[in-house]
Design a protein around this motif. Structure first.
Motif, PDB file in Angstrom:
ATOM      1  N   PRO A 194       0.802  -1.225   0.000  1.00  0.00           N
ATOM      2  CA  PRO A 194       0.000   0.000   0.000  1.00  0.00           C
ATOM      3  C   PRO A 194       0.838   1.281   0.000  1.00  0.00           C
ATOM      4  O   PRO A 194       0.534   2.228  -0.707  1.00  0.00           O
ATOM      5  N   GLY A 195       1.923   1.315   0.764  1.00  0.00           N
ATOM      6  CA  GLY A 195       2.695   2.559   0.844  1.00  0.00           C
ATOM      7  C   GLY A 195       3.929   2.546  -0.025  1.00  0.00           C
ATOM      8  O   GLY A 195       4.900   3.241   0.252  1.00  0.00           O
ATOM      9  N   ALA A 196       3.912   1.738  -1.093  1.00  0.00           N
ATOM     10  CA  ALA A 196       5.117   1.565  -1.894  1.00  0.00           C
ATOM     11  C   ALA A 196       5.466   2.856  -2.637  1.00  0.00           C
ATOM     12  O   ALA A 196       4.599   3.673  -2.932  1.00  0.00           O
ATOM     13  N   PRO A 197       6.757   3.053  -2.947  1.00  0.00           N
ATOM     14  CA  PRO A 197       7.253   4.346  -3.442  1.00  0.00           C
ATOM     15  C   PRO A 197       6.750   4.753  -4.818  1.00  0.00           C
ATOM     16  O   PRO A 197       6.310   5.860  -5.019  1.00  0.00           O
ATOM     17  N   ARG A 198       6.775   3.921  -5.815  1.00  0.00           N
ATOM     18  CA  ARG A 198       6.365   4.211  -7.195  1.00  0.00           C
ATOM     19  C   ARG A 198       7.193   5.290  -7.870  1.00  0.00           C
ATOM     20  O   ARG A 198       6.692   6.060  -8.677  1.00  0.00           O
ATOM     21  N   ALA A 199       8.461   5.400  -7.527  1.00  0.00           N
ATOM     22  CA  ALA A 199       9.332   6.333  -8.240  1.00  0.00           C
ATOM     23  C   ALA A 199      10.749   5.792  -8.188  1.00  0.00           C
ATOM     24  O   ALA A 199      11.159   5.202  -7.188  1.00  0.00           O
ATOM     25  N   VAL A 200      11.492   5.977  -9.280  1.00  0.00           N
ATOM     26  CA  VAL A 200      12.882   5.568  -9.297  1.00  0.00           C
ATOM     27  C   VAL A 200      13.688   6.666  -8.599  1.00  0.00           C
ATOM     28  O   VAL A 200      13.554   7.848  -8.923  1.00  0.00           O
ATOM     29  N   PRO A 201      14.508   6.299  -7.625  1.00  0.00           N
ATOM     30  CA  PRO A 201      15.242   7.320  -6.893  1.00  0.00           C
ATOM     31  C   PRO A 201      16.373   7.913  -7.725  1.00  0.00           C
ATOM     32  O   PRO A 201      16.926   7.258  -8.603  1.00  0.00           O
ATOM     33  N   GLY A 202      16.707   9.160  -7.474  1.00  0.00           N
ATOM     34  CA  GLY A 202      17.919   9.756  -8.012  1.00  0.00           C
ATOM     35  C   GLY A 202      19.044   9.581  -7.008  1.00  0.00           C
ATOM     36  O   GLY A 202      18.955   8.730  -6.132  1.00  0.00           O
ATOM     37  N   SER A 203      20.116  10.366  -7.157  1.00  0.00           N
ATOM     38  CA  SER A 203      21.245  10.281  -6.230  1.00  0.00           C
ATOM     39  C   SER A 203      21.391  11.622  -5.527  1.00  0.00           C
ATOM     40  O   SER A 203      22.220  12.447  -5.911  1.00  0.00           O
ATOM     41  N   PRO A 204      20.604  11.879  -4.469  1.00  0.00           N
ATOM     42  CA  PRO A 204      20.630  13.193  -3.828  1.00  0.00           C
ATOM     43  C   PRO A 204      21.854  13.407  -2.953  1.00  0.00           C
ATOM     44  O   PRO A 204      22.375  12.448  -2.359  1.00  0.00           O
ATOM     45  N   GLU A 205      22.298  14.664  -2.889  1.00  0.00           N
ATOM     46  CA  GLU A 205      23.318  15.024  -1.918  1.00  0.00           C
ATOM     47  C   GLU A 205      22.650  15.087  -0.546  1.00  0.00           C
ATOM     48  O   GLU A 205      21.519  15.559  -0.411  1.00  0.00           O
ATOM     49  N   ALA A 206      23.339  14.582   0.464  1.00  0.00           N
ATOM     50  CA  ALA A 206      22.751  14.466   1.798  1.00  0.00           C
ATOM     51  C   ALA A 206      23.642  15.193   2.792  1.00  0.00           C
ATOM     52  O   ALA A 206      24.705  14.685   3.138  1.00  0.00           O
ATOM     53  N   PRO A 207      23.243  16.363   3.265  1.00  0.00           N
ATOM     54  CA  PRO A 207      24.101  17.095   4.207  1.00  0.00           C
ATOM     55  C   PRO A 207      24.262  16.328   5.508  1.00  0.00           C
ATOM     56  O   PRO A 207      23.385  15.544   5.904  1.00  0.00           O
ATOM     57  N   HIS A 208      25.367  16.545   6.175  1.00  0.00           N
ATOM     58  CA  HIS A 208      25.649  15.897   7.452  1.00  0.00           C
ATOM     59  C   HIS A 208      24.449  16.035   8.398  1.00  0.00           C
ATOM     60  O   HIS A 208      23.940  17.127   8.606  1.00  0.00           O
ATOM     61  N   GLY A 209      24.003  14.921   8.943  1.00  0.00           N
ATOM     62  CA  GLY A 209      22.949  14.958   9.951  1.00  0.00           C
ATOM     63  C   GLY A 209      21.551  15.197   9.407  1.00  0.00           C
ATOM     64  O   GLY A 209      20.629  15.450  10.178  1.00  0.00           O
ATOM     65  N   TRP A 210      21.371  15.083   8.102  1.00  0.00           N
ATOM     66  CA  TRP A 210      20.055  15.328   7.495  1.00  0.00           C
ATOM     67  C   TRP A 210      18.951  14.527   8.179  1.00  0.00           C
ATOM     68  O   TRP A 210      17.824  14.977   8.311  1.00  0.00           O
ATOM     69  N   PHE A 211      19.267  13.342   8.609  1.00  0.00           N
ATOM     70  CA  PHE A 211      18.234  12.451   9.153  1.00  0.00           C
ATOM     71  C   PHE A 211      17.837  12.842  10.577  1.00  0.00           C
ATOM     72  O   PHE A 211      16.836  12.358  11.085  1.00  0.00           O
TER      73      PHE A 211
END
Lengths: 255, 255, 255, 255
Positions: B233-250
């Motif tokens: 039901p909650g599946a993504p349905r999009a091909v991911p790109g390669s995003p830049e992820a700043p330190h501590g983003w999560f």
């Protein structure tokens, strides 16, 4: 996979995109003769007369990867980043066919988004990244794997670009290394895939901004992987077609 | 994968090449309305209001597989044989992206040599074959797998084309069925692959010269596989790109 | 795996060793009614009437795991640490047989060194550890996996015991989560295994010194895993023997 | 895995149950010196001074498998059938530990129901069987695998016992061979498993009533598998415990 028994050297072709090295002073400072030359030198130092190393680059006709070169190659290493789009589709076709026919392939670092790797795996091969010069630890999750022989657990890389999950690849046939980064991310950075008769190893360390290919443990992994990826003595070296097979064909000798 | 909980029907698109049915009297005798219609009817009979089935064929504009159709599809089934080369590359690109984004895919019989299957797997997908109308036995090697639920061990198909090893595919993520043929050959004819967010099932029974898609056990396998391949039901349905992820983003909420 | 279709609740048995909770004040402060009670409460909160949860502990006769209880269990969760050696071999035999016959199993945290897990996997299941209360990040490496549905990437656990590689397990059939720790280690902390007709999920978060089973994302993973591990409606529930099969036995109806 | 480089012979121990050979005239007619002797002779013929072969049997003290013998063994082959129950648990423990520590293991034919194989795999390892002397065809499904090097596709065995699915094993890490039988059954008869640091190969041909171990292709497979299963030069040879790891332990040199 017993090339030692015959003492015929493994024929390795180190392919380099050779773009950063020519335009970025910072990269030239680390790799004055190109990253491909450092990779080749590491192989020669560690494997000696067990290998015969050739170099090919993007700028050569057919990117240096003619059919003759591929026919004379047991294992190809691939580093690209800034110019994935400039690699001709016809060369990608030819290299893919060589891998399926049994040529080993090492895909290094930013080669994860090369046409070649995407073609062989069928997925986007995308990931998260951050170029902050942070510590990477490369942990062995399969200590008996020949690619992990002789390297410390973990390999410590003092400063590197971060590559983080999710890494959009098929589940690897064998997972050898998982990295962590100072910022907390993890990455499946050492993965084996078998496609056709070819063995493929992806290894994530190797950004152009850091002296990774001078790191002795990284050199050791690459040397181990070259030996692992090499086809066995009687390997097929051809992509099969779909032949019609008459009833009982194998009773007359098999194939 | 809980579509039942919501009682929203699975949206299935049955794709048919629709060439043999239009030109070969012998095929039309078995499938007067096309093989795709028989496949669709089997799904509707077994899954009832759990599915909403649409048909698309090669001859339609964009082969009936516009972006709108794919966006409205949970699982696509693919049968092709005589006209693999006529499938437009742009449509293959689009379907591949949909699968990586989470759309389920069933590749049937001679679809093994479709551009789409080769693109997703990266190998030649070649095999041995012989059209002699011999008995095929489809053995379950993973009895707890949901795709094998409710079918006999073995499924007996009285007459079929032989498909034999070597089948040039990557090692499947899950192997469900292995067939034997009266002539002695074996074939890994029921294979699961996960690529990106998509689940792919290849099933070998289904040659146009035999009434395979009227066989109740074959229909059951296809119905099971449709349910297995459907995105959650909650599946993504999009091909991911390669995003830049700043330190501590999560630390600011994850993603 | 369609229990929703029938609305029969999944029958879950939460097994707790129940030693730390009874002797350590610090653990009782976090889990006044035992860790098993917290695990059960999380399942009931998230799955409601989709589950019927029972508790069993080491101290009961036959550790609360009689044949009748197992026959009435779809999924068993297992937490143990201080008293692995006190679990009777006869009970381990019985639970192993139930798993091979199709009962789902979740092995939690220090359960990695239980007799049961070692028996089902065949390896030592050893690892590195350090109880320093450091941050653990649980990264999803398979975003389309149903066990990862609805949890952030990464799950952030502010303080936990470190579990690090090498984790001596067979290569998991599906790898869902990989953790990193503040000290730099990594761990394959979310692993699926299929053994016989049973589905097994190992999940590493859950040390008794931290309120891990009150963490909503951890509860979500466990609830997802219970649903994933449940046997399908027509699942076998018996370990097969090795029957003699006369020539052509399947022509009289299959099995 | 480069024993050739050093020219140190692989140390192989061929273990034979040695019961049928002593009590059944029909078996003694085929294997006058025991099946183990035939297996050993095949290895010596094909591998010459690359191996040093020792024999051990059930009837010896500790079944000939003392710790000293195991410490001096790179690869153990195991054939048993009539007396699985007579193998002492202490010896099974010891051999399991040796495999997890890196010793290679070949389990042959009816060894599928040995305590040792069940212990290492965690499942019942049961199957269907019929002793009718029918033709077995052994098909290679992984042509580039070193265990399949130099054997025909298929290997033809004119008369053998039937082993059929379902074979209750975990999904093999690598599937090399699938057999079919004249009666129509199929069997995953050539399977690789990695457990701890050890490599395990199961190979189904080899019933005591047929001269299978005199068959040159079967001998070739066993010789290939011995070389494949051998531990690498720097392999660990010890089952790891679960050590406590202080923060930053790897900064002082790794391990």
């Amino acid at each position: 996979m017993d090339h030692d028994g015959k003492r015929t050297p493994l024929r390795v072709t180190v392919w380099g995109e050779n773009v950063h090295e020519r335009r970025d002073d910072s990269v030239r400072a680390i790799y004055p003769d190109g990253m491909h030359t450092a990779i080749a030198a590491g192989l020669e130092e560690l494997l000696g007369d067990r290998v015969r190393v050739r170099i090919a680059t993007l700028q050569e006709p057919e990117h240096g990867l003619t059919q003759d070169v591929l026919d004379d190659t047991d294992v190809l290493t691939w580093w690209g980043h800034a110019a994935h789009g400039e690699v001709q589709d016809a060369v990608v076709d030819r290299v893919q066919a060589a891998v399926l026919g049994g040529m080993g392939l090492l895909v290094l670092h930013s080669g994860h988004e090369s046409k070649l790797f995407q073609r062989l795996l069928g997925t986007s091969c995308s990931l998260r990244w951050r170029n902050d010069g942070e510590r990477e630890l490369v942990w062995t999750v399969d200590p008996a794997h020949p690619i992990a022989a002789g390297v410390p657990h973990p390999i410590v890389i003092d400063a590197h670009e971060m590559y983080g999950e999710h890494f959009d690849i098929p589940a690897p046939d064998e997972l050898v290394f998982v990295s962590s980064f100072a910022g907390g991310e993890v990455f499946r950075g050492g993965c084996c895939f078998r496609r056709g008769a070819g063995q493929i190893f992806y290894f994530s360390p190797g950004d152009q901004d850091y002296p990774i290919y001078h790191h002795p443990d990284v050199q050791r992994v690459i040397a181990n992987a070259v030996r692992w990826a090499a086809p066995g003595p009687g390997a097929p070296r051809a992509v099969p077609g779909s032949p019609e097979a008459p009833h009982g064909w194998f009773e007359r000798g098999g194939a």
